[in-house]
Design an enzyme around this catalytic site. Structure first.
Site, mmCIF file in Angstrom:
data_model
loop_
_atom_site.group_PDB
_atom_site.id
_atom_site.type_symbol
_atom_site.label_atom_id
_atom_site.label_comp_id
_atom_site.label_asym_id
_atom_site.label_seq_id
_atom_site.Cartn_x
_atom_site.Cartn_y
_atom_site.Cartn_z
ATOM 1 N N MET A 15 0.852 -1.197 0.000
ATOM 2 C CA MET A 15 0.000 0.000 0.000
ATOM 3 C C MET A 15 0.880 1.238 0.000
ATOM 4 O O MET A 15 1.690 1.438 0.917
ATOM 5 C CB MET A 15 -0.929 -0.011 1.225
ATOM 6 C CG MET A 15 -1.984 -1.099 1.175
ATOM 7 S SD MET A 15 -3.004 -1.204 2.689
ATOM 8 C CE MET A 15 -1.882 -2.109 3.776
ATOM 9 N N CYS A 97 -2.375 -1.422 -9.997
ATOM 10 C CA CYS A 97 -2.514 -0.036 -9.547
ATOM 11 C C CYS A 97 -3.107 0.830 -10.659
ATOM 12 O O CYS A 97 -2.633 0.791 -11.797
ATOM 13 C CB CYS A 97 -1.158 0.516 -9.134
ATOM 14 S SG CYS A 97 -1.220 2.245 -8.586
ATOM 15 N N LYS A 136 0.523 -9.510 -8.991
ATOM 16 C CA LYS A 136 -0.711 -9.029 -8.370
ATOM 17 C C LYS A 136 -1.497 -8.274 -9.428
ATOM 18 O O LYS A 136 -0.981 -7.331 -10.030
ATOM 19 C CB LYS A 136 -0.430 -8.128 -7.170
ATOM 20 C CG LYS A 136 -1.686 -7.699 -6.403
ATOM 21 C CD LYS A 136 -1.317 -6.983 -5.103
ATOM 22 C CE LYS A 136 -2.570 -6.707 -4.265
ATOM 23 N NZ LYS A 136 -3.408 -5.640 -4.814
ATOM 24 N N ASN A 208 -7.456 -10.746 -2.830
ATOM 25 C CA ASN A 208 -7.329 -9.454 -2.180
ATOM 26 C C ASN A 208 -8.557 -8.614 -2.531
ATOM 27 O O ASN A 208 -9.179 -8.814 -3.565
ATOM 28 C CB ASN A 208 -6.042 -8.765 -2.674
ATOM 29 C CG ASN A 208 -5.907 -7.322 -2.240
ATOM 30 O OD1 ASN A 208 -5.728 -6.439 -3.080
ATOM 31 N ND2 ASN A 208 -5.982 -7.066 -0.964
ATOM 32 N N GLY A 230 -5.528 -5.717 3.092
ATOM 33 C CA GLY A 230 -4.915 -4.409 2.911
ATOM 34 C C GLY A 230 -5.325 -3.408 3.964
ATOM 35 O O GLY A 230 -4.801 -3.396 5.075
#
Length: 333
Positions: A15, A97, A136, A208, A230
């Site tokens: 994060m 992201c 990821k 996630n 997270g």
């Protein structure tokens, strides 16, 4: 069959602005087994920047993974080698992201549109490393069909030898939503991750996105190899005290948050002796003591006193002294 990675069963998500080395050391004091991740660092920054500042970490953080951002196989392989030489246990490629920065560089979630490139990146990193390489990702971006998009990415990285896939089980919207909104607005689709695992039973898959309570961890682990938590782990870090007993069959390293802070003191003292500031650690502590009488005074003390130049352990102890050691009362925080 690819065996699940050690400690993949539970991890704390990478994060930005949160999971720095200080944060990871706090989390490690509450779980010996949780796999911890760095903030995303671009491959070029690792190659050309201040490596110790960007990716340096303390030995107590193991097992710890370095998350890289980028889209150039050669640069990613070079950065991954540097990370491995630093001692990281895993290298992870960010394909999820959605920030403006990654869109400008055509990496992060943008790579969901280029599965072949992701495969090339993974293959280059695998050829350069002896440690695991993981990815990821999202289930898709914008108007992509999540079935086709995730299947295509999975096929490409499997062919490249990826060691595991961590699926953030929602789409990323690259236009019209902020990064914060991208963590909340697109609907979660856990079933898509379950279908992916069912179709690829020999590929380790973790999930996630929006995962909070331990009961949710256990439910996901009935279908998948790992859970990645997270914001809940950051904003309510005491949940990490349940990881080792519940998922690894061992007692937590400390019994409660008070004991964690006592164990943290020598870590902070060493940091202060090197010229660091107390706030580097205390900024990650505001989520402690939810529901306990005095929690608000604890947070206020952190915000008013522990941010000051020259603040030290006495200030942290004074903040903690506000908090009752009685069991949490939901009406008292």
């Amino acid at each position: 069959m690819i065996p699940p990675l050690p400690n993949m069963r539970f991890s704390v998500a990478p994060m930005m602005d949160w999971t720095d080395s200080a944060c990871r050391r706090i989390h490690r004091l509450m779980s010996r087994h949780a796999l911890l991740y760095t903030e995303m660092v671009t491959a070029q920054a690792v190659i050309h920047g201040d490596r110790e500042r960007l990716i340096g970490f303390d030995a107590m953080e193991h097992p710890v993974a370095l998350q890289l951002g980028g889209n150039d196989p050669k640069l990613l392989a070079q950065a991954a080698r540097i990370g491995a030489d630093f001692g990281y246990d895993e290298i992870n490629l960010n394909c999820g992201c959605p920030s403006d920065r990654v869109q400008g560089g055509s990496f992060g979630a943008c790579l969901m549109r280029e599965p072949e490139r992701v495969g090339d990146c993974v293959a280059a990193m695998k050829a350069a490393l002896a440690i695991p390489v993981t990815v990821k990702c999202r289930i898709g971006v914008d108007d992509q069909d999540p079935e086709a998009a995730l299947d295509a990415l999975t096929a490409a990285v499997r062919a490249a030898g990826v060691d595991a896939l961590i699926v953030h089980a929602r789409k990323a919207w690259l236009q019209g939503l902020s990064p914060k909104e991208n963590r909340e607005v697109p609907p979660l689709d856990y079933e898509r991750a379950y279908r992916l695992k069912a179709a690829n039973p020999d590929l380790p898959v973790a999930i996630n996105g929006g995962i909070k309570a331990p009961a949710e961890w256990l439910a996901h682990l009935q279908r998948l190899d790992g859970v990645m938590v997270g914001r809940e782990a950051y904003q309510n870090p005491e949940i990490l005290l349940g990881v080792d007993p519940l998922l690894f069959g061992e007692a937590a390293p400390v019994p409660d948050a008070f004991a964690m802070l006592e164990a943290l003191e020598p870590v902070i003292a060493a940091h202060l002796e090197r010229g660091g500031r107390l706030h580097a650690f205390t900024r990650h502590l505001v989520g402690l003591f939810p529901g306990r009488p005095g929690a608000r005074l604890f947070r206020r003390h952190l915000a008013e006193h522990c941010v000051q130049p020259g603040a030290g352990l006495a200030d942290l102890r004074a903040a903690t002294a506000h908090v009752s050691r009685h069991q949490p009362d939901a009406a008292a925080a």
